[in-house]
Design a protein around this motif. Structure first.
Motif, short mmCIF file in Angstrom:
data_model
loop_
_atom_site.label_atom_id
_atom_site.label_comp_id
_atom_site.label_asym_id
_atom_site.label_seq_id
_atom_site.Cartn_x
_atom_site.Cartn_y
_atom_site.Cartn_z
N ARG A 118 -1.82 -10.64 -11.08
CA ARG A 118 -2.46 -11.27 -9.90
C ARG A 118 -1.66 -10.97 -8.63
NH1 ARG A 118 -3.36 -15.59 -13.64
NH2 ARG A 118 -1.45 -16.64 -12.90
N ALA A 119 -0.35 -10.98 -8.74
CA ALA A 119 0.48 -10.69 -7.56
C ALA A 119 0.27 -9.25 -7.09
CB ALA A 119 1.95 -10.94 -7.88
N ARG A 120 0.19 -8.31 -8.06
CA ARG A 120 -0.03 -6.91 -7.67
C ARG A 120 -1.41 -6.71 -7.05
NH1 ARG A 120 2.77 -5.75 -12.58
NH2 ARG A 120 0.79 -5.49 -13.66
N LEU A 121 -2.41 -7.40 -7.60
CA LEU A 121 -3.76 -7.27 -7.04
C LEU A 121 -3.81 -7.85 -5.63
CD1 LEU A 121 -5.99 -8.18 -10.12
CD2 LEU A 121 -5.63 -5.93 -9.10
N ALA A 122 -3.16 -8.98 -5.41
CA ALA A 122 -3.15 -9.57 -4.07
C ALA A 122 -2.41 -8.68 -3.09
CB ALA A 122 -2.50 -10.96 -4.12
N GLN A 123 -1.31 -8.09 -3.54
CA GLN A 123 -0.57 -7.20 -2.66
C GLN A 123 -1.36 -5.94 -2.35
OE1 GLN A 123 3.23 -6.08 -4.24
NE2 GLN A 123 3.94 -5.17 -2.33
N GLY A 124 -2.06 -5.42 -3.37
CA GLY A 124 -2.88 -4.23 -3.14
C GLY A 124 -4.03 -4.51 -2.20
N ALA A 125 -4.62 -5.73 -2.29
CA ALA A 125 -5.73 -6.07 -1.39
C ALA A 125 -5.26 -6.14 0.05
CB ALA A 125 -6.34 -7.40 -1.81
N ARG A 126 -4.01 -6.57 0.26
CA ARG A 126 -3.50 -6.63 1.63
C ARG A 126 -3.22 -5.25 2.18
NH1 ARG A 126 -0.53 -11.07 -0.49
NH2 ARG A 126 1.29 -9.73 -0.80
N LYS A 127 -2.89 -4.30 1.29
CA LYS A 127 -2.52 -2.96 1.76
C LYS A 127 -3.70 -2.02 1.88
CE LYS A 127 2.25 -2.87 0.11
NZ LYS A 127 3.23 -2.16 -0.75
N VAL A 128 -4.87 -2.40 1.31
CA VAL A 128 -6.02 -1.49 1.37
C VAL A 128 -6.50 -1.39 2.80
CG1 VAL A 128 -8.41 -1.17 0.66
CG2 VAL A 128 -6.72 -1.95 -0.99
N PRO A 129 -6.52 -0.20 3.41
CA PRO A 129 -7.00 -0.06 4.79
C PRO A 129 -8.51 -0.20 4.87
CG PRO A 129 -6.50 2.10 3.86
CD PRO A 129 -6.09 1.08 2.83
N ALA A 130 -8.97 -0.59 6.03
CA ALA A 130 -10.41 -0.71 6.24
C ALA A 130 -11.06 0.66 6.10
CB ALA A 130 -10.68 -1.26 7.64
N PRO A 131 -12.27 0.71 5.49
CA PRO A 131 -12.90 2.02 5.30
C PRO A 131 -13.18 2.68 6.64
CG PRO A 131 -14.44 0.22 4.84
CD PRO A 131 -13.08 -0.41 4.98
N ALA A 132 -12.84 3.93 6.68
CA ALA A 132 -13.05 4.67 7.91
C ALA A 132 -14.53 4.92 8.14
CB ALA A 132 -12.30 6.00 7.85
N VAL A 133 -14.98 4.74 9.36
CA VAL A 133 -16.37 4.96 9.70
C VAL A 133 -16.53 6.42 10.10
CG1 VAL A 133 -18.26 4.28 11.22
CG2 VAL A 133 -16.55 2.60 10.52
N PRO A 134 -17.48 7.12 9.46
CA PRO A 134 -17.67 8.53 9.84
C PRO A 134 -17.98 8.67 11.32
CG PRO A 134 -18.93 7.97 7.87
CD PRO A 134 -18.40 6.68 8.41
N ALA A 135 -17.63 9.82 11.86
CA ALA A 135 -17.83 10.05 13.29
C ALA A 135 -19.30 10.00 13.65
CB ALA A 135 -17.24 11.41 13.66
N SER A 136 -20.16 10.47 12.73
CA SER A 136 -21.60 10.45 13.04
C SER A 136 -22.10 9.02 13.18
CB SER A 136 -22.37 11.18 11.95
OG SER A 136 -22.12 10.56 10.69
#
Length: 205
Positions: A118-136
């Motif tokens: 659970r600690a690793r999942l919580a840490q990974g959720a904090r580190k996941v960057p927001a999905p990049a929006v395509p330029a189009s």
């Protein structure tokens, strides 16, 4: 890790200074440095002890089931030193589930393993960057109605062409002199005219 009375006094003083900054005496600074050095030494010693116990635990686990008593004792000591149960530890405890000590340690190890997950999942959720929006898609939201217009590309300016060199004016033709004939170079002499006089009469035989 246990603190002595003197170490607790220094720690309390350091916490008070962190919460309410103020003037610090030279003696307080020395005490804080000594406490920090003691903590570093204790942490290093704990890491060395944990590495020794983990290596010893692997030897006992490899010799199971004949070493079940020693394995359970070393595993419990390693957990107290900060060791986190590995999948090999969990598999070994499940195989020894008939042992009361092994069953108790299995429940404790499963709880620690789930807590770590659970600690690793919580840490990974904090580190996941927001999905990049395509330029189009960014261009779609920038215009009313969601119509994306491609930016007009300006035609590349062609470099100015150099004017072609003008042909040189032809030089005036020099009239060629006619080649003189031999007769003009060496004119013939006219025969001399006979002297004027009475005509000679031929005498008759």
């Amino acid at each position: 890790m246990a603190f002595g009375a003197e170490e607790l006094r220094v720690l309390r003083r350091a916490l008070a200074l962190a919460l309410h900054p103020g003037p610090v005496s030279a003696e307080d600074v020395k005490d804080c440095h000594r406490l920090a050095e003691s903590l570093d030494e204790a942490i290093g010693e704990g890491a060395r002890l944990r590495a020794f116990l983990v290596a010893d635990l692997a030897r006992y686990r490899a010799a199971l089931p004949g070493t079940v008593v020693g394995y359970l004792a070393v595993l419990e000591e390693a957990l107290g030193a900060g060791h986190r149960p590995t999948p090999d530890d969990l598999a070994a405890l499940r195989a020894l589930r008939g042992n009361a000590g092994a069953a108790a340690l299995l429940g404790r190890c499963q709880e620690l393993a789930e807590r770590d997950v659970r600690a690793r999942l919580a840490q990974g959720a904090r580190k996941v960057p927001a999905p990049a929006v395509p330029a189009s898609r960014v261009r779609l939201t920038a215009l009313p109605g969601g119509v994306a217009k491609e930016p007009e590309k300006k035609p590349k300016e062609k470099p100015a062409e150099r004017p072609a060199p003008r042909p040189a004016a032809p030089e005036p033709a020099v009239p060629k002199r006619p080649i003189p004939t031999p007769g003009e170079v060496f004119p013939r002499r006219r025969p001399a005219a006979p002297p004027a006089g009475p005509p000679q009469q031929l005498a008759a035989g």
